[in-house]
Design a protein around this motif. Structure first.
Motif, PDB file in Angstrom:
ATOM      1  N   ALA A 101       0.844  -1.203   0.000  1.00 42.07           N
ATOM      2  CA  ALA A 101       0.000   0.000   0.000  1.00 42.07           C
ATOM      3  C   ALA A 101       0.879   1.254   0.000  1.00 42.07           C
ATOM      4  O   ALA A 101       0.571   2.233  -0.698  1.00 42.07           O
ATOM      5  CB  ALA A 101      -0.930  -0.006   1.198  1.00 42.07           C
ATOM      6  N   TRP A 102       1.951   1.243   0.778  1.00 41.34           N
ATOM      7  CA  TRP A 102       2.875   2.384   0.819  1.00 41.34           C
ATOM      8  C   TRP A 102       3.518   2.593  -0.549  1.00 41.34           C
ATOM      9  O   TRP A 102       3.614   3.714  -1.035  1.00 41.34           O
ATOM     10  CB  TRP A 102       3.937   2.177   1.892  1.00 41.34           C
ATOM     11  N   GLN A 103       3.964   1.514  -1.178  1.00 38.23           N
ATOM     12  CA  GLN A 103       4.622   1.628  -2.476  1.00 38.23           C
ATOM     13  C   GLN A 103       3.663   2.154  -3.542  1.00 38.23           C
ATOM     14  O   GLN A 103       4.044   2.996  -4.359  1.00 38.23           O
ATOM     15  CB  GLN A 103       5.202   0.278  -2.892  1.00 38.23           C
ATOM     16  N   SER A 104       2.432   1.694  -3.514  1.00 40.69           N
ATOM     17  CA  SER A 104       1.433   2.178  -4.478  1.00 40.69           C
ATOM     18  C   SER A 104       1.125   3.653  -4.256  1.00 40.69           C
ATOM     19  O   SER A 104       1.054   4.437  -5.209  1.00 40.69           O
ATOM     20  CB  SER A 104       0.156   1.364  -4.380  1.00 40.69           C
ATOM     21  N   SER A 105       0.941   4.035  -3.007  1.00 42.77           N
ATOM     22  CA  SER A 105       0.650   5.436  -2.677  1.00 42.77           C
ATOM     23  C   SER A 105       1.803   6.337  -3.085  1.00 42.77           C
ATOM     24  O   SER A 105       1.598   7.430  -3.623  1.00 42.77           O
ATOM     25  CB  SER A 105       0.389   5.585  -1.179  1.00 42.77           C
ATOM     26  N   ARG A 106       3.009   5.884  -2.839  1.00 41.75           N
ATOM     27  CA  ARG A 106       4.200   6.657  -3.185  1.00 41.75           C
ATOM     28  C   ARG A 106       4.310   6.828  -4.704  1.00 41.75           C
ATOM     29  O   ARG A 106       4.618   7.916  -5.195  1.00 41.75           O
ATOM     30  CB  ARG A 106       5.425   5.942  -2.633  1.00 41.75           C
ATOM     31  N   THR A 107       4.024   5.767  -5.451  1.00 44.45           N
ATOM     32  CA  THR A 107       4.094   5.834  -6.907  1.00 44.45           C
ATOM     33  C   THR A 107       3.056   6.809  -7.465  1.00 44.45           C
ATOM     34  O   THR A 107       3.358   7.609  -8.355  1.00 44.45           O
ATOM     35  CB  THR A 107       3.884   4.431  -7.518  1.00 44.45           C
ATOM     36  N   PRO A 134      14.772  11.152   4.123  1.00 41.12           N
ATOM     37  CA  PRO A 134      14.370  10.251   5.208  1.00 41.12           C
ATOM     38  C   PRO A 134      12.918   9.788   5.019  1.00 41.12           C
ATOM     39  O   PRO A 134      12.116  10.452   4.348  1.00 41.12           O
ATOM     40  CB  PRO A 134      14.479  11.114   6.465  1.00 41.12           C
ATOM     41  N   VAL A 135      12.591   8.659   5.615  1.00 43.85           N
ATOM     42  CA  VAL A 135      11.261   8.067   5.448  1.00 43.85           C
ATOM     43  C   VAL A 135      10.174   9.021   5.930  1.00 43.85           C
ATOM     44  O   VAL A 135       9.107   9.118   5.328  1.00 43.85           O
ATOM     45  CB  VAL A 135      11.176   6.716   6.197  1.00 43.85           C
ATOM     46  N   ARG A 136      10.428   9.749   6.981  1.00 45.63           N
ATOM     47  CA  ARG A 136       9.430  10.696   7.500  1.00 45.63           C
ATOM     48  C   ARG A 136       9.116  11.789   6.474  1.00 45.63           C
ATOM     49  O   ARG A 136       7.958  12.138   6.259  1.00 45.63           O
ATOM     50  CB  ARG A 136       9.916  11.310   8.809  1.00 45.63           C
ATOM     51  N   SER A 137      10.134  12.310   5.819  1.00 40.70           N
ATOM     52  CA  SER A 137       9.927  13.335   4.793  1.00 40.70           C
ATOM     53  C   SER A 137       9.185  12.760   3.594  1.00 40.70           C
ATOM     54  O   SER A 137       8.323  13.425   3.011  1.00 40.70           O
ATOM     55  CB  SER A 137      11.262  13.910   4.338  1.00 40.70           C
ATOM     56  N   GLN A 138       9.499  11.524   3.235  1.00 35.03           N
ATOM     57  CA  GLN A 138       8.781  10.871   2.151  1.00 35.03           C
ATOM     58  C   GLN A 138       7.303  10.726   2.505  1.00 35.03           C
ATOM     59  O   GLN A 138       6.431  10.959   1.665  1.00 35.03           O
ATOM     60  CB  GLN A 138       9.366   9.483   1.878  1.00 35.03           C
ATOM     61  N   ALA A 139       7.033  10.344   3.753  1.00 35.64           N
ATOM     62  CA  ALA A 139       5.648  10.173   4.197  1.00 35.64           C
ATOM     63  C   ALA A 139       4.893  11.498   4.162  1.00 35.64           C
ATOM     64  O   ALA A 139       3.710  11.542   3.796  1.00 35.64           O
ATOM     65  CB  ALA A 139       5.613   9.578   5.597  1.00 35.64           C
ATOM     66  N   VAL A 142       4.116  12.266   0.411  1.00 36.69           N
ATOM     67  CA  VAL A 142       3.049  11.395  -0.078  1.00 36.69           C
ATOM     68  C   VAL A 142       1.719  11.771   0.562  1.00 36.69           C
ATOM     69  O   VAL A 142       0.691  11.890  -0.117  1.00 36.69           O
ATOM     70  CB  VAL A 142       3.389   9.910   0.179  1.00 36.69           C
ATOM     71  N   GLY A 143       1.724  11.984   1.864  1.00 40.64           N
ATOM     72  CA  GLY A 143       0.488  12.329   2.572  1.00 40.64           C
ATOM     73  C   GLY A 143      -0.122  13.634   2.096  1.00 40.64           C
ATOM     74  O   GLY A 143      -1.334  13.712   1.862  1.00 40.64           O
ATOM     75  N   LEU A 176      -4.184  16.521  -0.939  1.00 38.75           N
ATOM     76  CA  LEU A 176      -4.566  17.513  -1.938  1.00 38.75           C
ATOM     77  C   LEU A 176      -5.432  16.878  -3.025  1.00 38.75           C
ATOM     78  O   LEU A 176      -6.435  17.465  -3.452  1.00 38.75           O
ATOM     79  CB  LEU A 176      -3.318  18.142  -2.567  1.00 38.75           C
ATOM     80  N   LEU A 177      -5.076  15.677  -3.432  1.00 36.73           N
ATOM     81  CA  LEU A 177      -5.868  14.954  -4.429  1.00 36.73           C
ATOM     82  C   LEU A 177      -7.275  14.687  -3.903  1.00 36.73           C
ATOM     83  O   LEU A 177      -8.258  14.863  -4.625  1.00 36.73           O
ATOM     84  CB  LEU A 177      -5.172  13.642  -4.781  1.00 36.73           C
ATOM     85  N   LEU A 178      -7.388  14.308  -2.641  1.00 35.37           N
ATOM     86  CA  LEU A 178      -8.698  14.089  -2.030  1.00 35.37           C
ATOM     87  C   LEU A 178      -9.493  15.389  -1.960  1.00 35.37           C
ATOM     88  O   LEU A 178     -10.689  15.419  -2.272  1.00 35.37           O
ATOM     89  CB  LEU A 178      -8.552  13.493  -0.636  1.00 35.37           C
ATOM     90  N   GLY A 179      -8.840  16.468  -1.560  1.00 33.50           N
ATOM     91  CA  GLY A 179      -9.525  17.760  -1.480  1.00 33.50           C
ATOM     92  C   GLY A 179     -10.054  18.230  -2.818  1.00 33.50           C
ATOM     93  O   GLY A 179     -11.186  18.708  -2.931  1.00 33.50           O
ATOM     94  N   VAL A 180      -9.245  18.069  -3.853  1.00 28.34           N
ATOM     95  CA  VAL A 180      -9.682  18.469  -5.189  1.00 28.34           C
ATOM     96  C   VAL A 180     -10.835  17.587  -5.658  1.00 28.34           C
ATOM     97  O   VAL A 180     -11.776  18.062  -6.296  1.00 28.34           O
ATOM     98  CB  VAL A 180      -8.497  18.444  -6.183  1.00 28.34           C
ATOM     99  N   SER A 181     -10.783  16.303  -5.321  1.00 27.27           N
ATOM    100  CA  SER A 181     -11.878  15.406  -5.735  1.00 27.27           C
ATOM    101  C   SER A 181     -13.176  15.768  -5.022  1.00 27.27           C
ATOM    102  O   SER A 181     -14.255  15.701  -5.618  1.00 27.27           O
ATOM    103  CB  SER A 181     -11.511  13.954  -5.471  1.00 27.27           C
ATOM    104  N   LEU A 182     -13.095  16.147  -3.749  1.00 27.47           N
ATOM    105  CA  LEU A 182     -14.303  16.567  -3.035  1.00 27.47           C
ATOM    106  C   LEU A 182     -14.865  17.866  -3.605  1.00 27.47           C
ATOM    107  O   LEU A 182     -16.084  18.043  -3.682  1.00 27.47           O
ATOM    108  CB  LEU A 182     -14.014  16.713  -1.541  1.00 27.47           C
TER     109      LEU A 182
END
Length: 84
Positions: free
Chosen positions: A10-16, A42-47, A50-51, A56-62
């Motif tokens: 799930a993380w890899q898909s979200s990141r892609t 670092p992993v935290r910055s990547q998260a 991605v987050g 933002l994608l969710l906000g635009v979709s709403l």
């Protein structure tokens, strides 16, 4: 089966998805270069990257959902154009 067996794909898909959207806006950088640059963080910055991208994608979709089926169609078309 552990939680990491479920969460890692799930993380890899979200990141892609997030990197594909960012690379769609930053066309000069390219997906592979962007992926290498984010992977060096670092992993935290990547998260965070991605987050925020997926939020933002969710906000635009709403927002697009407020315009009904036409808004949804335009939203999907925009995502395809940006990623493609």
């Amino acid at each position: 089966m552990s939680a990491s067996d479920i969460l890692l794909p799930a993380w890899q898909s979200s990141r892609t998805v997030a990197l594909a959207l960012i690379a769609g806006f930053a066309r000069k950088t390219g997906f592979r270069t962007l992926e290498e640059r984010v992977e060096a963080l670092p992993v935290r910055s990547q998260a965070v990257i991605v987050g925020l991208t997926l939020a933002l994608l969710l906000g635009v979709s709403l927002f697009a959902a407020q315009f009904g089926l036409l808004g949804f169609a335009l939203y999907l078309a925009a995502v395809v154009v940006i990623v493609g």
